[in-house]
Design an enzyme around this catalytic site. Structure first.
Site, PDB file in Angstrom:
ATOM      1  N   GLU A  79       0.777  -1.160   0.032  1.00 21.05           N
ATOM      2  CA  GLU A  79       0.026  -0.090   0.164  1.00 21.05           C
ATOM      3  C   GLU A  79       0.999   1.360  -0.150  1.00 21.05           C
ATOM      4  O   GLU A  79       0.415   2.280  -0.815  1.00 21.05           O
ATOM      5  CB  GLU A  79      -1.065   0.047   1.306  1.00 21.05           C
ATOM      6  CG  GLU A  79      -2.139  -0.937   1.248  1.00 21.05           C
ATOM      7  CD  GLU A  79      -2.669  -1.249   2.451  1.00 21.05           C
ATOM      8  OE1 GLU A  79      -2.346  -0.503   3.518  1.00 21.05           O
ATOM      9  OE2 GLU A  79      -3.543  -1.904   2.346  1.00 21.05           O
ATOM     10  N   CYS A 197     -12.606   3.664 -11.850  1.00 21.64           N
ATOM     11  CA  CYS A 197     -12.837   5.047 -11.700  1.00 21.64           C
ATOM     12  C   CYS A 197     -11.479   5.876 -11.947  1.00 21.64           C
ATOM     13  O   CYS A 197     -10.853   6.486 -11.268  1.00 21.64           O
ATOM     14  CB  CYS A 197     -13.062   5.392 -10.012  1.00 21.64           C
ATOM     15  SG  CYS A 197     -13.839   6.883  -9.789  1.00 21.64           S
ATOM     16  N   CYS A 207     -19.044   0.150 -12.039  1.00 17.49           N
ATOM     17  CA  CYS A 207     -18.599   0.541 -10.917  1.00 17.49           C
ATOM     18  C   CYS A 207     -19.346  -0.189  -9.787  1.00 17.49           C
ATOM     19  O   CYS A 207     -20.579  -0.037  -9.737  1.00 17.49           O
ATOM     20  CB  CYS A 207     -18.669   2.162 -10.784  1.00 17.49           C
ATOM     21  SG  CYS A 207     -18.021   2.699  -9.085  1.00 17.49           S
TER      22      CYS A 207
END
Length: 447
Positions: A79, A197, A207
């Site tokens: 991350e 997105c 989405c």
């Protein structure tokens, strides 16, 4: 809702100077998620992620790791690396990182120098330091992809890089993160921004959180209004988000689209976030010296460590000073700097101007005016703290920024006759002659 998440939501309202009563209509409610929306958003996003996630090294590692602590650590590293860096670049760095520090305890025992060495070339070096300082806890993550997802789902049109919007986005991320699966949730949010997105031409029909997207609802209302206008209907829909966001006669909302940037039909959901005009990077110049003494391989080079804070904090570079004034002034400043690092007389008259190297950081266009000085004899003794001599192999493995590798390539190219000399100060290499060490140390006469 559990108390920590409620407090996070309340904190987000307080940060933008609005009420803390979740039942009060107005701006705070419009740009936040309600309790039911949080639950639905989590479930929809994670269900989509479980079906559609890409096959990436950190996900394979997490899936095969039975220890929850190791699994959380491996996801956490990915991350941080993926913030502001593309997947293709991260993959190799991630593999090396996990081989060197497979557990949180291994990383805790590493030095910052080791972290910087492995991180060198990945950019945004403060992320490596944050990995050492971070704690294992369920926390949200905001990178460029997540920022875009949150801005669209909550109709935030203000500059996402501003302090107020940044704080609000982190508050939203913390409000949404699934405590039972924080790593998967953060990966899913980043994945959504990277694959669905997207900045341009987002795949809205695909989405999984479309039902929670205020930008999508705005698009639908605009289409309805356009259709009514084309039919000649006198009825008007709700044209502006601000009518839902804040009461009439209220102060302008600091999170909505700025009044000077009206809705653009052609952008659709990409109206959010509306990026401000990109500022040109700030121009900076530095004079840098590649000081080389003879030795094995191609000799040894002097490196000095940058300050512990600021740009490229803690990394190693060739001695440098601000490039102010004409070349004579730069030479004098470099000579003074070199004497602080080398306690030996130096043939500063042999300092040669080799050319320039340009390196663009996120907000700075840095020009390095490169000088070279090759010593005829090896130096005795050790350099002072904050400096060290390295071989070329050691240089490549050290925590040096990419810009310094460009500087070394220019130095070596000039030494071998391959480099392009500066237009302002052509050197012997420009004539195509091969330079010897003795020729390098002596001023070259003009033919």
């Amino acid at each position: 809702m559990k108390k920590p998440r409620k407090e996070s939501s309340q904190k987000g309202r307080e940060q933008i100077g609005l009420g803390t009563d979740s039942g009060t209509p107005g701006l705070a409610v419009y740009h936040l998620f309600g309790d039911a929306e949080v639950a639905g958003f989590r479930a929809s996003l994670l269900s989509w992620y479980d079906r559609a996630k890409r096959d990436l090294p950190w996900r394979r590692r997490a899936a095969a790791e039975p220890d929850p602590d190791r699994r959380a650590y491996s996801v956490w590293v990915s991350e941080i690396m993926l913030q502001q860096t593309q997947v293709a670049t991260v993959t190799g760095y991630y593999t090396k990182w996990m081989q060197k520090w497979p557990t949180l305890q291994d990383l805790a025992g590493a030095t910052l120098e080791e972290v910087n060495e492995l991180w060198a070339g990945l950019g945004y070096y403060s992320r490596g330091r944050r990995l050492q300082e971070g704690a294992r806890k369920a926390t949200g993550v905001v990178d460029g992809n997540v920022s875009r997802v949150l801005c669209r789902t909550r109709a935030i049109g203000a500059d996402p890089g501003s302090p107020l919007v940044t704080q609000h986005l982190w508050s939203l991320a913390q409000q949404l993160v699934e405590p039972a699966r924080p790593g998967d949730f953060n990966q899913a949010a980043m994945e959504l921004g990277a694959t669905v997105c997207t900045p341009r031409s987002p795949l809205c029909p695909e989405c999984p959180v479309r039902d929670f997207c205020r930008a999508q609802k705005r698009v639908e209302r605009e289409h309805e209004q356009t259709a009514r206008t084309s039919r000649g209907s006198p009825e008007r829909g709700t044209p502006l988000d601000v009518e839902e966001c804040a009461p009439k006669n209220a102060a302008p909302c600091p999170l909505c689209l700025p009044p000077a940037q009206p809705w653009r039909q052609d952008l659709g959901v990409a109206n959010f976030p509306r990026q401000p005009a990109r500022k040109a990077p700030r121009e900076q110049r530095a004079a840098v010296c590649v000081l080389q003494q003879p030795g094995s391989e191609s000799g040894r080079f002097l490196l000095v460590q940058r300050p512990k804070s600021g740009l490229l904090a803690g990394l190693w570079e060739f001695p440098s000073v601000q490039a102010e004034g004409p070349e004579a002034v730069q030479r004098q400043a470099l000579g003074k700097a070199l004497r602080t690092w080398v306690d030996h007389p130096l043939p500063l008259r042999s300092l040669r101007h080799l050319g320039e190297v340009v390196h663009v950081f996120s907000h700075i266009r840095q020009t390095y005016v490169v000088y070279g000085l090759a010593l005829a004899e090896p130096l005795q003794g050790l350099p002072p703290p904050g400096a060290r001599w390295v071989t070329r192999t050691e240089f490549q493995a050290a925590a040096v920024p990419t810009a310094m590798k460009k500087v070394l390539r220019l130095f070596e190219g000039q030494r071998s006759g391959r480099g392009k000399a500066s237009k302002r100060s052509p050197g012997p290499a420009a004539s195509g002659r091969q330079l010897t060490l003795s020729a390098f140390l002596k001023p070259t006469s003009t033919p």
